[in-house]
Design an enzyme around this catalytic site. Sequence first.
Site: not given
Ligand SMILES: [Zn+2]
Length: 252
Positions: A222, A101, A196, A70, A158, A239, A119
Amino acid sequence: MSELRRAADALRHAGKIVVFTGAGISAESGIPTFRDELTGLWSMYDPQRLETANAFRENPALVWSFYLWRRRQAKEAKPNLAHLLVQSLESSRRQVSVITQNIDDLHERAGSTDIIHLHGSLNVPKCFACHRPAELAPEQFAVPAHGLEKEPPRCERCNGRLRPGVVWFKEDLPVGAWKGALTNARECDVLLSIGTSGVVTPAADIPVIAHSAGATVIHVNLEDVSLEGENEVMLVGKATEVLASLFEAAGI
Ligand SMILES: [Zn+2]
């Protein structure tokens, strides 16, 4: 007065503008929305089953590789006219902030400077165990050439697995991003909501919050997604096309 004229007047007189964007603006750059079916190698998967912490727990390599793919899609896409017009709103007498978003970086690449990612982002992985954000070298983002799967890198602190720094189904929004978005929504004169769907909460509440606080809300979509409030304008269309007409009418 036409809806376009009302929107143009509100925009022209606004000192503080929030631009709130969703999948619709990136779709015009060729980035599919998460409700679209997946293509190519990924067509056998249901996206909703790859975008959860449980899916990552069960098969981290599969989910990590899906997001590498992606990210490459997003990298290959270019900001479109709508992203560029949003950036062009920035001027000395207007304060413009973007709340998106979307997990791509098309607003950044269009030159917008004040951007909140509600997000998360494809570019900032974080540790699955300790949640610290991690920086990766470009080659670590390479999509595996053969087969689908590549183990995620490990956290330097970690040794936990790194996961995509995006908000998955059932996860909370990043606290700082959400607080910043609320403040901006409450303080703006105009909220321009672009592409959105209005169904992914709590992000979908942002236009409602701005409207309740007295802002004019301009929807560009839309489909008709208006809430039928008094200070609300609905502009139906793509848009890129709607914003071009709107900005011309506003003399921006
Ligand atoms: Zn970590």
